[in-house]
Scaffold this active site. Structure first.
Site, PDB file in Angstrom:
ATOM      1  N   GLN A  93       0.836  -1.256   0.081  1.00 19.04           N
ATOM      2  CA  GLN A  93       0.018   0.028   0.139  1.00 19.04           C
ATOM      3  C   GLN A  93       0.675   1.243  -0.192  1.00 19.04           C
ATOM      4  OE1 GLN A  93      -2.681  -0.096   3.235  1.00 19.04           O
ATOM      5  NE2 GLN A  93      -3.553  -2.087   2.604  1.00 19.04           N
ATOM      6  N   HIS A 156      -1.453   0.045   6.070  1.00 22.90           N
ATOM      7  CA  HIS A 156      -2.056   0.734   6.718  1.00 22.90           C
ATOM      8  C   HIS A 156      -1.054   2.107   7.139  1.00 22.90           C
ATOM      9  CE1 HIS A 156      -5.052  -2.367   8.425  1.00 22.90           C
ATOM     10  NE2 HIS A 156      -4.939  -2.380   6.951  1.00 22.90           N
ATOM     11  N   GLU A 248     -16.214   2.361   8.689  1.00 22.32           N
ATOM     12  CA  GLU A 248     -16.596   3.225   9.675  1.00 22.32           C
ATOM     13  C   GLU A 248     -16.575   4.596   8.967  1.00 22.32           C
ATOM     14  OE1 GLU A 248     -14.840   1.475  13.943  1.00 22.32           O
ATOM     15  OE2 GLU A 248     -14.503   3.398  13.296  1.00 22.32           O
ATOM     16  N   TYR A 258     -11.415   6.180  19.475  1.00 23.79           N
ATOM     17  CA  TYR A 258     -12.435   5.389  18.714  1.00 23.79           C
ATOM     18  C   TYR A 258     -12.719   4.043  18.748  1.00 23.79           C
ATOM     19  CZ  TYR A 258     -13.768  10.004  17.179  1.00 23.79           C
ATOM     20  OH  TYR A 258     -14.316  11.348  17.369  1.00 23.79           O
ATOM     21  N   TYR A 269      -9.701 -10.933  11.093  1.00 22.72           N
ATOM     22  CA  TYR A 269      -9.738 -11.841   9.858  1.00 22.72           C
ATOM     23  C   TYR A 269      -9.335 -13.310  10.296  1.00 22.72           C
ATOM     24  CZ  TYR A 269      -9.379  -7.896   6.589  1.00 22.72           C
ATOM     25  OH  TYR A 269      -9.779  -6.867   5.783  1.00 22.72           O
TER      26      TYR A 269
END
Length: 372
Positions: A93, A156, A248, A258, A269
């Site tokens: 990513q 991430h 979300e 949060y 997973y």
């Protein structure tokens, strides 16, 4: 145990809460019939990630994960490469990420840099865009913020950037698929950060008195935050990917936690259960959530006049969901509205100077949406 669906799988599922009672989130089912917009292809790229309009609105910048930055004309589709872009680490990513015009028309970029022993982390920096004839260059680039600590793996990073009405620079910092850093105070992973344009902690931050990295924190307990935008009323909206389900949309408030990875409306997973948000009242619950996942990416608060019925609402892309999604917003309340299938992974959503909407697909196309 709750039964969830992995990122990348389409359809609608039933979620069972941690105490065994059924809970079905309101669904933004794909809209049927004609779309309320016409779609035109503007240009093509290889690995597009983000887009922002330059002052005046005649040209835009588009970043590619591979490390390229382009000046593009939305009217003609012509594009010109920008030189002087810093070297980036491209893996998984990671790569070149967000592009935003900041104070004094400085161009802010987020990207991934390598670290020792195979680690990596996101950084944010800025430079000035200079034009000489038909060429463009990013000059005097300066890194002002780094994720800490650098971590192994290539996921991430998040690294979205938004400038608030308070003059602060807000940065999303993902938890790098390491879970617990989102709740830890020794690093800035899994957080929304509020910084000065030079990357220092913004005065008055919730944990300012703690000093160190904690002075950067604006909110905590986040996973992979790939969209962030301010509404005209100053409220900050954000979305992030859950694990197996539980994507979300959050209203970000200073000092709030949060919940990730302690609570989530998704499951780990492999099927491991995670308590839902209502089981832990000390954590801020999402305003909207999805099971199964839609993999949200890109976010704007629409303020244009071409689609007046959407003013003040959120528009976001879906990667695995291959859709454009509208979230109806009234003040601090949000609810699912339409979901328009686009048959491609939508990476970025941007508003044009005339109120038109632009989408970047993972497959490379830049699309312009205008009223049908």
């Amino acid at each position: 145990m709750r039964f969830k669906t992995f990122h990348g799988v389409l359809g609608f599922g039933l979620a069972l809460s941690a105490c065994g009672t059924a809970a079905v989130p309101a669904q933004d089912k794909p809209a049927t019939g004609a779309k309320p917009f016409d779609v035109a292809e503007v240009a093509k790229f290889e690995t597009p990630w983000a887009m922002t309009f330059l002052p005046g609105g005649r040209e835009a910048l588009v970043s590619e994960k591979s490390g390229k930055l382009w000046v593009v004309s939305p009217d003609t589709g012509s594009k010109t490469a920008v030189s002087g872009v810093p070297a980036v680490k491209v893996a998984g990513q990671g790569g070149l990420g967000d592009v935003v015009v900041g104070p004094d028309n400085r161009i802010y970029l987020s990207f991934v840099e390598g670290g020792p022993d195979g680690t990596s982390g996101a950084v944010v920096g800025y430079g000035r865009l200079a034009r000489t004839g038909a060429t463009y260059a990013l000059q005097d680039f300066k890194i002002v913020w780094r994720q800490s600590p650098k971590a192994e793996g290539n996921g991430h990073f998040s690294h979205r950037i938004a400038f608030g009405p308070d003059g602060a620079m807000y940065v999303t910092s993902g938890e790098r698929q390491k879970f617990q850093p989102a709740q830890e105070t020794t690093g800035n992973l899994g957080k929304v950060l509020r910084l000065t344009p030079e990357g220092q902690p913004f005065p008055g931050n919730p944990w300012a008195a703690k000093g160190g990295l904690q002075a950067q924190f604006y909110s905590t307990g986040h996973r992979n935050l790939l969209g962030m935008a301010f509404a005209p009323d100053g409220r900050l909206w954000e979305h992030e990917m859950g694990p197996q389900g539980g994507d979300e949309v959050n209203l970000i408030q200073p000092g709030k936690n949060y919940g990730w990875p302690v609570v989530s409306n998704g499951s780990n997973y492999g099927g491991g259960d995670i308590p839902d948000h209502p089981t832990r009242a000390e954590f801020e619950a999402p305003k909207v959530w999805w099971n199964p996942s839609i993999s949200p990416a890109g976010l704007i608060v629409y303020t244009g006049n071409l689609f007046p019925q959407w003013k003040g609402d959120l528009l976001l892309g879906a990667l695995s969901g291959e859709s454009l999604i509208r979230i109806d917003v009234t003040g601090d309340k949000a609810a699912k509205a339409e979901r328009w299938p686009m048959n491609a992974r939508i990476r970025e959503v941007e508003q044009g100077p005339k109120g038109e909407i632009y989408l970047l697909e993972d497959n490379g196309r830049l699309l312009r949406l205008t009223p049908a």
